[in-house]
Design a protein around this motif. Structure first.
Motif, mmCIF file in Angstrom:
data_model
loop_
_atom_site.group_PDB
_atom_site.id
_atom_site.type_symbol
_atom_site.label_atom_id
_atom_site.label_comp_id
_atom_site.label_asym_id
_atom_site.label_seq_id
_atom_site.Cartn_x
_atom_site.Cartn_y
_atom_site.Cartn_z
ATOM 1 N N GLU A 93 -7.619 -4.954 5.897
ATOM 2 C CA GLU A 93 -8.265 -3.645 5.987
ATOM 3 C C GLU A 93 -9.727 -3.750 6.387
ATOM 4 N N GLY A 144 -4.198 3.771 -3.105
ATOM 5 C CA GLY A 144 -5.644 3.784 -2.930
ATOM 6 C C GLY A 144 -6.389 3.639 -4.240
ATOM 7 N N SER A 153 -10.889 2.131 1.620
ATOM 8 C CA SER A 153 -9.974 2.047 2.756
ATOM 9 C C SER A 153 -10.655 2.639 3.979
ATOM 10 N N MET A 164 -6.439 -1.045 -4.638
ATOM 11 C CA MET A 164 -6.921 -1.672 -3.405
ATOM 12 C C MET A 164 -7.531 -3.046 -3.671
ATOM 13 N N GLY A 205 -9.215 -3.605 0.269
ATOM 14 C CA GLY A 205 -7.870 -3.944 0.707
ATOM 15 C C GLY A 205 -7.746 -5.281 1.390
ATOM 16 N N TYR A 258 0.830 -1.210 0.000
ATOM 17 C CA TYR A 258 0.000 0.000 0.000
ATOM 18 C C TYR A 258 0.864 1.260 0.000
#
Length: 383
Positions: free
Chosen positions: A268, A76, A240, A81, A264, A69
């Motif tokens: 995440e 992003g 995210s 992602m 993610g 990331y």
């Protein structure tokens, strides 16, 4: 142990599956996909794996997530992602198999024994939607989700709002008050029309209204929430914890619907769920995808107190007829009873992928793009 190789398989109807291999023979599976952007995500996965992951210890899931990331200056968004998500699924699958435990045990242990799942209901006319809702109830589901509208102009006459109301009213009348009914606006509706639709649907005791406006207009959700008793939901197009943060801090939503394939991955999604718990916001993960993504999402749901329901579109009520469950060695892997799926006991993601079948189906042409709708004047409508 280190990551030695990977393969990507594009399979019908519109899925991309990732296989990660390790030096000690363990294999992990993931699903990195943005529906309609398969080739783009494939390239992103190849780049991330080859630059950051090959030759590395797969058990360092948190470190690898952060490196993939943060390692890129630009980060992003849906493509990166989602690519990261599929890799993360596979790493957690390997980690669980290495320790001989389901992923949820590595996330702190299970907080429930079963979780309710909801099933999609299609149809255009009120009668069609009501009939399918009855069918879903008879198949054992206790929760369903339906579309509010087809294409919807920025300004519509009262008859368009009434059409949407009649569809919802027909479903509620057909299934009674014991079934959860969610209504998905799909981001198709403008600010002024969203207000009218929210008002019109308020009497029907809905589970939630999903995506009443597009993600780029999320600042409007707070005012919509103030005018209805129906829970407001959104999240499938958020990528995210940073995207979810303003929704939680301003009290705009009561339910969030992150997708383990777009947000993610397991790493995440777990953080998003924990963050939402601090605001008493329920989590109902979005997941109209393959059993790999569904299995990954379930791992977080079974470890997260506020993850109260799970979306699926796999036909869990009849595994032998399910197109998606055919990708598993055992199509009956998910124990579905009375609207719930039981906690999966096996290590990793809790599934065994039928690799021979995946390879066979990957020979088919997979070239899915969502339709592009138009209004009567020729302008492009939201799908």
């Amino acid at each position: 142990m280190h990551v030695t190789d990977y393969e990507l398989f594009a399979v019908p109807p519109r899925w991309l599956l990732l296989k990660l291999e390790t030096s000690d023979g363990l294999v992990g599976w993931g699903e990195p996909i943005v529906q309609g952007r398969l080739r783009t995500v494939r390239a992103a996965v190849e780049e991330l794996v080859e630059v950051y992951l090959l030759g590395k210890d797969p058990l360092r899931t948190g470190y690898h997530w952060r490196k993939m990331y943060q390692g890129g200056y630009y980060r992003g968004g849906p493509v990166l992602m989602s690519a990261l998500a599929g890799i993360d699924h596979a790493l957690w699958d390997i980690k669980g198999k290495h320790y001989g435990a389901p992923v949820y045990e590595l996330l702190g242990g299970h907080v429930r024994d079963q979780v309710m799942v909801h099933q999609w209901v299609g149809g255009d006319s009120p009668g069609e939607v009501a009939s399918e809702a009855i069918e879903r109830r008879n198949q054992g589901y206790k929760a369903i989700k339906m579309n509010a509208t087809a294409e919807f102009a920025p300004l519509e006459p009262p008859s368009a709002v009434e059409t949407a109301r009649k569809r919802v009213a027909a479903v509620r009348k057909a299934v009674g008050d014991d079934l959860h009914v969610g209504v998905d606006f799909h981001g198709r509706v403008s600010k002024p029309m969203a207000s009218q639709l929210v008002d019109a649907l308020d009497p029907y005791g809905l589970m939630f209204i999903d995506q009443p406006v597009l993600p780029e207009h999320s600042e409007l959700l707070e005012s919509l929430a103030e005018r209805t008793t129906t829970p407001i939901a959104t999240g499938e197009r958020f990528y995210s914890r940073y995207d979810f943060k303003p929704l939680l801090t301003n009290g705009a939503v009561s339910v969030i619907q992150p997708d383990v394939t777009h947000v993610g991955g397991i790493t995440e999604l777990r953080k998003v769920a924990t963050m939402a718990d601090a605001f008493d916001v329920a989590v109902v993960p979005h997941c109209p995808l393959s059993p790999v993504a569904f299995a990954a999402s379930l791992q977080v749901v079974f470890a997260s107190h506020n993850a109260v329901m799970q979306e699926q579109d796999l036909g869990l009520d009849d595994p032998t007829e399910s197109v998606g469950l055919r990708y598993l060695d055992d199509p009956e892997t998910f124990d579905f009873r009375d609207g719930y799926v039981a906690r999966p006991p096996d290590p990793g993601l809790g599934i065994e992928v039928d690799e021979e079948y995946v390879r066979e189906r990957s020979q088919a042409e997979v070239n899915w793009y969502n339709p592009v709708w138009h209004h009567e004047d020729g302008g492009i409508a939201e799908w």
